[in-house]
Design an enzyme around this catalytic site. Structure first.
Site, PDB file in Angstrom:
ATOM      1  N   PRO A 198      -4.669  -5.902   1.539  1.00 24.37           N
ATOM      2  CG  PRO A 198      -2.992  -4.789   2.710  1.00 24.37           C
ATOM      3  CD  PRO A 198      -3.888  -4.653   1.521  1.00 24.37           C
ATOM      4  CD  GLN A 239      -0.856  -0.557   3.744  1.00 23.86           C
ATOM      5  OE1 GLN A 239      -2.078  -0.622   3.734  1.00 23.86           O
ATOM      6  NE2 GLN A 239      -0.150  -0.922   4.807  1.00 23.86           N
ATOM      7  CG  ASP A 250      -5.554  -2.152  15.271  1.00 22.51           C
ATOM      8  OD1 ASP A 250      -6.311  -1.538  14.493  1.00 22.51           O
ATOM      9  OD2 ASP A 250      -4.691  -1.583  15.971  1.00 22.51           O
ATOM     10  CG  HIS A 264      -5.212   2.801  19.760  1.00 22.35           C
ATOM     11  ND1 HIS A 264      -4.648   3.966  19.252  1.00 22.35           N
ATOM     12  CD2 HIS A 264      -5.084   1.873  18.775  1.00 22.35           C
ATOM     13  CE1 HIS A 264      -4.188   3.735  18.033  1.00 22.35           C
ATOM     14  NE2 HIS A 264      -4.442   2.480  17.713  1.00 22.35           N
ATOM     15  CG  ASP A 267      -1.515   2.652  15.098  1.00 24.41           C
ATOM     16  OD1 ASP A 267      -1.632   2.788  16.332  1.00 24.41           O
ATOM     17  OD2 ASP A 267      -2.363   2.056  14.407  1.00 24.41           O
ATOM     18  CG  ASP A 311      -0.529 -13.249   5.776  1.00 21.48           C
ATOM     19  OD1 ASP A 311      -1.475 -12.812   6.459  1.00 21.48           O
ATOM     20  OD2 ASP A 311      -0.689 -13.812   4.680  1.00 21.48           O
ATOM     21  CB  THR A 352      -7.101  -1.396   6.813  1.00 17.05           C
ATOM     22  OG1 THR A 352      -6.748  -2.588   6.092  1.00 17.05           O
ATOM     23  CG2 THR A 352      -5.819  -0.776   7.348  1.00 17.05           C
ATOM     24  CD  GLU A 364       1.060  -3.776  10.061  1.00 19.21           C
ATOM     25  OE1 GLU A 364       1.000  -3.721   8.815  1.00 19.21           O
ATOM     26  OE2 GLU A 364       0.068  -3.561  10.804  1.00 19.21           O
TER      27      GLU A 364
END
Length: 288
Positions: free
Chosen positions: A164, A33, A157, A64, A88, A139, A159, A108
């Protein structure tokens, strides 16, 4: 000199959210991305993936707080936590504030997100070097399929279900999540907006109901996601997020919060009537 640059996140073909940019701090393209970090006028530093707002310094605590503390205070004794996504770092930051947590594994997929946030958004990434955090660049779908480890709480957490993150909304993934949860394990996932994505909520809750005996939806409010009112899904092998919630544990923890509190823990499950009517066959909330 003031910047005249604005960035706009567009949703489908009828909604846009604009933010005043003071300066661009980072802009890159990973194999997954585009990743941008900008300094905004009203919301502090902001992370965007593929042009979509992920995090801002001004309101990240709402997301969060609610994705972490609600499941961690529902589970009676969480020690081992898995975070899938969350590049993040804000979710891992809140997880390890709980003194009973022995390990927080964070998987992540995009190293660029982690590295950029470590450099430019320490507010969220400050815990990623903590000895309790086991950061895995990889992954999450593959990780839950292959791990032999058991987790008390798993936090997805992610998107939106594009690019992905798409497999993170599928039944095979949640069956693997179920298999690597402890016998009384809980999974909480980013659950989209009832205003704009109730079809995705229905799809995700349908998957969760095929795998878990207890499924719920709960709300949180934020400034920077389309619609403002967003949701998390809560699925559990055993524990009920209200009936098994002990307020005293929150008081005894000594933790302070910017968004979460004991009354909000319960109130978050009080859904608008239009959501109940659309999803009542898939959630236990309607009985609350």
């Amino acid at each position: 000199m003031h910047s005249n640059l604005w960035i706009e996140e567009t949703f489908e073909d009828y909604l846009g959210l604009r933010f005043k940019v003071e300066r661009i701090l980072f802009s890159g393209k990973s194999e997954f991305q585009t990743v941008d970090i900008v300094e905004t006028k009203g919301h502090g530093k902001m992370l965007l993936n593929d042009g979509l707002v992920m995090v801002t310094e001004r309101d990240e605590f709402a997301y969060h707080d609610m994705i972490t503390h609600l499941p961690l205070f529902t589970h009676p004794c969480p020690k081992n936590v898995l975070v899938i996504g969350g590049g993040d770092g804000g979710t891992a930051r809140e997880v390890i504030r709980h003194t009973g947590i022995e390990k927080c594994t964070m998987v992540e997929i995009d190293a660029m997100v982690v590295d950029a946030c470590k450099q430019y958004i320490p507010q969220t990434s400050c815990a990623l070097n903590n000895k309790k955090v086991n950061l895995v660049i990889g992954d999450g779908v593959k990780f839950v399929k292959e791990t032999s480890e058991k987790f008390d709480v798993i936090i997805v957490d992610s998107t939106d279900p594009i690019g992905p993150a798409q497999p993170l909304f599928g039944e095979e993934f949640y069956q693997d999540v179920y298999n690597c949860l402890s016998d009384d394990g809980i999974v909480v996932s980013q659950g989209e907006s009832s205003w704009y994505a109730i079809d995705i909520q229905r799809s995700l809750l349908t998957v969760l109901n095929r795998v878990f005996p207890k499924c719920f939806l709960y709300n949180f409010s934020n400034l920077t996601y389309p619609g403002g009112l967003w949701c998390f899904t809560f699925a559990s092998k055993k524990h009920h997020p209200i009936n098994d919630f002990n307020e005293q544990r929150v008081k005894d923890s000594g933790l302070t919060f910017s968004y979460y509190n004991t009354r909000l823990h319960t109130a978050a499950f009080a859904l608008p009537s239009f959501v109940i009517s659309e999803l009542s066959d898939l959630i236990d909330n309607s009985e609350l």
